[in-house]
Design a protein around this motif. Structure first.
Motif, short mmCIF file in Angstrom:
data_model
loop_
_atom_site.label_atom_id
_atom_site.label_comp_id
_atom_site.label_asym_id
_atom_site.label_seq_id
_atom_site.Cartn_x
_atom_site.Cartn_y
_atom_site.Cartn_z
N LEU A 1 29.97 -13.31 3.28
CA LEU A 1 29.22 -12.05 3.15
C LEU A 1 28.18 -11.94 4.26
O LEU A 1 28.07 -10.92 4.94
CB LEU A 1 28.52 -11.99 1.79
N ALA B 1 28.44 -9.08 6.89
CA ALA B 1 27.38 -8.08 6.80
C ALA B 1 26.48 -8.19 8.02
O ALA B 1 26.00 -7.21 8.55
CB ALA B 1 26.56 -8.28 5.53
N GLY B 2 26.26 -9.42 8.45
CA GLY B 2 25.29 -9.63 9.51
C GLY B 2 25.83 -9.45 10.90
O GLY B 2 25.08 -9.13 11.82
N ALA C 1 27.57 -5.10 12.00
CA ALA C 1 26.59 -4.02 12.16
C ALA C 1 25.69 -4.29 13.35
O ALA C 1 25.31 -3.37 14.08
CB ALA C 1 25.77 -3.86 10.88
N SER C 2 25.35 -5.58 13.57
CA SER C 2 24.47 -5.90 14.70
C SER C 2 25.18 -5.67 16.03
O SER C 2 24.60 -5.17 16.99
CB SER C 2 23.99 -7.35 14.62
N ALA D 1 25.34 -1.93 16.49
CA ALA D 1 24.02 -1.40 16.84
C ALA D 1 23.74 -1.65 18.32
O ALA D 1 23.14 -0.82 19.01
CB ALA D 1 22.93 -2.04 15.97
N PHE E 1 27.61 4.76 2.64
CA PHE E 1 27.71 3.84 1.51
C PHE E 1 27.91 4.63 0.24
O PHE E 1 27.56 5.81 0.18
CB PHE E 1 26.45 2.96 1.40
N LEU F 1 24.47 8.13 5.63
CA LEU F 1 23.22 7.65 6.21
C LEU F 1 22.98 8.25 7.59
O LEU F 1 21.86 8.62 7.94
CB LEU F 1 23.23 6.12 6.30
N PHE G 1 19.21 0.99 7.47
CA PHE G 1 19.38 -0.21 6.66
C PHE G 1 19.53 0.14 5.17
O PHE G 1 19.35 -0.73 4.30
CB PHE G 1 18.18 -1.15 6.82
N GLY G 2 19.84 1.39 4.87
CA GLY G 2 19.98 1.79 3.47
C GLY G 2 18.62 2.01 2.82
O GLY G 2 17.60 2.23 3.50
N ILE H 1 17.36 -0.80 -4.08
CA ILE H 1 17.52 -2.23 -4.38
C ILE H 1 18.55 -2.91 -3.49
O ILE H 1 18.56 -4.13 -3.38
CB ILE H 1 17.88 -2.51 -5.86
N TYR I 1 18.75 -2.37 -0.25
CA TYR I 1 18.26 -2.33 1.13
C TYR I 1 18.68 -3.61 1.85
O TYR I 1 18.61 -4.71 1.29
CB TYR I 1 16.73 -2.21 1.12
N GLY J 1 19.32 -8.38 5.55
CA GLY J 1 19.15 -8.98 6.89
C GLY J 1 18.34 -8.12 7.84
O GLY J 1 18.30 -8.43 9.04
N ALA K 1 17.95 -8.64 11.79
CA ALA K 1 18.60 -7.68 12.70
C ALA K 1 17.59 -7.12 13.70
O ALA K 1 17.87 -6.99 14.89
CB ALA K 1 19.23 -6.55 11.89
N GLU L 1 16.93 -9.78 16.29
CA GLU L 1 18.09 -9.93 17.18
C GLU L 1 18.16 -8.79 18.20
O GLU L 1 18.39 -9.02 19.38
CB GLU L 1 19.40 -9.88 16.37
C1 HEM Z 1 21.70 -3.68 12.85
C2 HEM Z 1 22.18 -4.48 11.94
C3 HEM Z 1 22.38 -4.12 10.50
C4 HEM Z 1 22.53 -2.90 9.92
C5 HEM Z 1 22.54 -1.52 10.58
C6 HEM Z 1 22.69 -3.14 8.49
C7 HEM Z 1 22.83 -2.13 7.55
C8 HEM Z 1 22.91 -2.35 6.19
C9 HEM Z 1 22.95 -1.30 5.19
C10 HEM Z 1 22.95 0.20 5.47
C11 HEM Z 1 22.97 -1.89 3.97
C12 HEM Z 1 22.86 -1.19 2.63
C13 HEM Z 1 24.08 -1.14 1.84
C14 HEM Z 1 23.86 -0.35 0.58
O1 HEM Z 1 22.93 0.47 0.49
O2 HEM Z 1 24.65 -0.56 -0.34
C15 HEM Z 1 23.01 -3.33 4.19
C16 HEM Z 1 23.07 -4.28 3.20
C17 HEM Z 1 23.16 -5.63 3.44
N1 HEM Z 1 22.99 -6.28 4.64
FE1 HEM Z 1 22.72 -5.38 6.43
N2 HEM Z 1 22.64 -4.48 8.25
C18 HEM Z 1 22.46 -5.13 9.45
C19 HEM Z 1 22.32 -6.49 9.65
C20 HEM Z 1 22.41 -7.43 8.67
C21 HEM Z 1 22.24 -8.86 8.87
C22 HEM Z 1 21.88 -9.52 10.21
C23 HEM Z 1 22.47 -9.46 7.66
C24 HEM Z 1 22.45 -10.91 7.25
C25 HEM Z 1 22.33 -11.93 8.05
C26 HEM Z 1 22.76 -8.41 6.71
C27 HEM Z 1 23.03 -8.61 5.38
C28 HEM Z 1 23.14 -7.62 4.43
C29 HEM Z 1 23.40 -7.86 3.03
C30 HEM Z 1 23.64 -9.23 2.37
C31 HEM Z 1 23.41 -6.63 2.39
C32 HEM Z 1 23.63 -6.34 0.92
C33 HEM Z 1 22.31 -6.20 0.21
C34 HEM Z 1 22.47 -5.82 -1.26
O3 HEM Z 1 23.51 -5.24 -1.64
O4 HEM Z 1 21.54 -6.05 -2.03
N3 HEM Z 1 22.70 -7.20 7.35
N4 HEM Z 1 22.93 -3.57 5.54
#
Ligand code: HEM
Length: 195
Positions: free
Chosen positions: A32, A36-37, A40-41, A44, A87, A112, A140-141, A144, A146, A149, A153, A156
């Protein structure tokens, strides 16, 4: 610890239950975080550089004072060309949004990228403004789920944009980029640049 945080209580079972992650949970958590990490990075970064190449005035501004501008520039690039565009959510209670009643149980798609260009919230939303101060974007949403990472991010992106701005001062676009198919994840397949 070997005992797990719940040792002594009903949830203190050993060997992969109770308060401890099972091997399966550890593997899926790593997958995950990697998925996830990473993607998107990467997107971006590509989307951000493309936006800069297409706005030479803003790129010149960032090159002139990277340290001062990078914090707001990273936020603005995420707003301007959002890597995760959509989303979904399931509605828990009837709610009225903008005059439309959304009944409990509905599945809604949150756009978004569209919200990030909302003229009711952002001044001149289609303009890239690397110094934009009032920028509560949804890249980043929100709520809850949000992005877990987001702080990583942000680090980075500031580090990678900063390093490339310093080490490749002549970086420029050399061909029209190719996009990945689909609209949920918005990112480039390739970005050809010259030094
Ligand atoms: C520019 C980089 C990134 C963007 C644009 C981004 C964007 C997002 C967005 C929009 C969501 C929300 C999803 C929702 O509302 O259901 C999300 C959730 C999440 N992101 Fe990121 N993300 C980025 C980088 C990262 C990194 C670096 C990590 C981890 C190392 C990460 C881990 C997660 C996780 C685990 C969730 C789920 C959180 C949850 O459901 O409670 N993301 N991300």
């Amino acid at each position: 610890s070997d005992e797990g945080a719940g040792a002594g209580g009903a949830s203190g079972a050993r060997g992969g239950s109770g308060d401890r992650l099972t091997e399966q949970e550890m593997v899926s958590t790593c997958a995950l975080l990697l998925n996830a990490g990473h993607e998107a990075s990467v997107n971006a970064t590509g989307n951000g550089w493309l936006a800069l190449f297409r706005d030479p005035e803003q790129l010149a501004r960032l090159r002139a004072e990277p340290d001062a501008l990078l914090p707001t520039a990273v936020e603005e690039l995420l707003r301007y060309d959002t890597p995760l565009q959509m989303f979904e959510r399931w509605v828990l209670e009837d709610i009225e949004i903008g005059g439309t009643v959304v009944p409990r149980g509905s599945e809604v798609a949150l756009l978004l990228g569209s919200a990030n260009r909302d003229p009711a919230r952002f001044r001149a939303p289609d303009r890239l403004d690397l110094a934009r101060a009032d920028n509560p974007h949804l890249g980043f949403g929100g709520g809850i789920h949000y992005c877990l990472g987001a702080p990583l991010a942000r680090l980075e992106l500031a580090a990678s944009f900063g390093a490339l701005l310093r080490r490749a001062p002549g970086l420029r676009l050399t061909a029209e980029p190719a996009w990945q198919p689909g609209y949920v994840i918005r990112g480039l397949r390739e970005l050809h640049v010259g030094l």
